[in-house]
Motif scaffolding. Structure first.
Motif, PDB file in Angstrom:
ATOM      1  N   PRO A 190       0.809  -1.225   0.000  1.00  0.00           N
ATOM      2  CA  PRO A 190       0.000   0.000   0.000  1.00  0.00           C
ATOM      3  C   PRO A 190       0.846   1.281   0.000  1.00  0.00           C
ATOM      4  N   ALA A 191       1.999   1.251   0.680  1.00  0.00           N
ATOM      5  CA  ALA A 191       2.858   2.438   0.696  1.00  0.00           C
ATOM      6  C   ALA A 191       3.446   2.705  -0.689  1.00  0.00           C
ATOM      7  N   LYS A 192       3.822   1.656  -1.407  1.00  0.00           N
ATOM      8  CA  LYS A 192       4.328   1.840  -2.771  1.00  0.00           C
ATOM      9  C   LYS A 192       3.237   2.404  -3.671  1.00  0.00           C
ATOM     10  N   ALA A 193       2.025   1.905  -3.514  1.00  0.00           N
ATOM     11  CA  ALA A 193       0.924   2.410  -4.331  1.00  0.00           C
ATOM     12  C   ALA A 193       0.596   3.856  -3.981  1.00  0.00           C
ATOM     13  N   THR A 194       0.855   4.255  -2.735  1.00  0.00           N
ATOM     14  CA  THR A 194       0.561   5.622  -2.318  1.00  0.00           C
ATOM     15  C   THR A 194       1.655   6.592  -2.734  1.00  0.00           C
ATOM     16  N   PHE A 195       2.904   6.245  -2.492  1.00  0.00           N
ATOM     17  CA  PHE A 195       3.980   7.223  -2.617  1.00  0.00           C
ATOM     18  C   PHE A 195       4.886   7.038  -3.830  1.00  0.00           C
ATOM     19  N   VAL A 196       5.005   5.849  -4.385  1.00  0.00           N
ATOM     20  CA  VAL A 196       5.943   5.619  -5.478  1.00  0.00           C
ATOM     21  C   VAL A 196       5.278   5.760  -6.837  1.00  0.00           C
ATOM     22  N   ARG A 197       4.036   5.370  -6.934  1.00  0.00           N
ATOM     23  CA  ARG A 197       3.314   5.378  -8.206  1.00  0.00           C
ATOM     24  C   ARG A 197       3.110   6.813  -8.695  1.00  0.00           C
TER      25      ARG A 197
END
Length: 106
Positions: free
Chosen positions: A86-93
Motif C-alpha cells: 500500500p505504501a508503494k501504491a501511495t507514494f511511489v506510483r
C-alpha cells in the motif's frame, strides 16, 4: 578518411536513435505511462487518501499481528502485504498511473 566519417555517423545514429525513441529513458525494459488529466485528479482526490489510510491501517494490523506472524515465520510476507505494497501504491506510483509509473518489463 572520407569513408570513415559516414560509417561512424551511421553507426551512431542506428544505435542511438532506437534507444531515444523507445520511452525517453534509453532502456526499452521500462515503460512510462502518460495518464490523462481526469485520471490524475481522481487519483489525487480519491485514491491517494484511501491508499494512505490503507497504509496506516495495514501498519497497525501488522504491529498487532507481529507476534503471531513471527511464530509462523511470515513476518516478511505480512510486512510486504500490509505495509509495503500500500505504501508503494501511495507514494511511489506516478499520479494517475495504474502501475508504479516505471514498470520493469522482463
Amino acid at each position: 578518411m572520407k569513408l570513415l566519417r559516414p560509417v561512424v555517423l551511421a553507426l551512431l545514429l542506428s544505435v542511438g536513435l532506437p534507444a531515444l525513441a523507445s520511452d525517453g529513458s534509453g532502456d526499452p525494459r521500462y515503460t512510462i505511462q502518460n495518464p490523462p488529466a481526469f485520471a490524475m485528479i481522481g487519483d489525487l482526490l480519491i485514491a491517494r487518501p484511501l491508499l494512505l489510510a490503507a497504509t496506516v491501517i495495514g501498519a497497525g494490523a501488522f504491529v498487532v499481528s507481529l507476534p503471531f506472524t513471527a511464530l509462523g515465520g511470515g513476518v516478511g510476507d505480512a510486512g510486504k502485504a500490509l505495509v509495503v505494497d500500500p505504501a508503494k501504491a501511495t507514494f511511489v506510483r506516478c499520479l494517475g498511473c495504474i502501475g508504479e509509473g516505471f514498470e520493469r518489463q522482463e
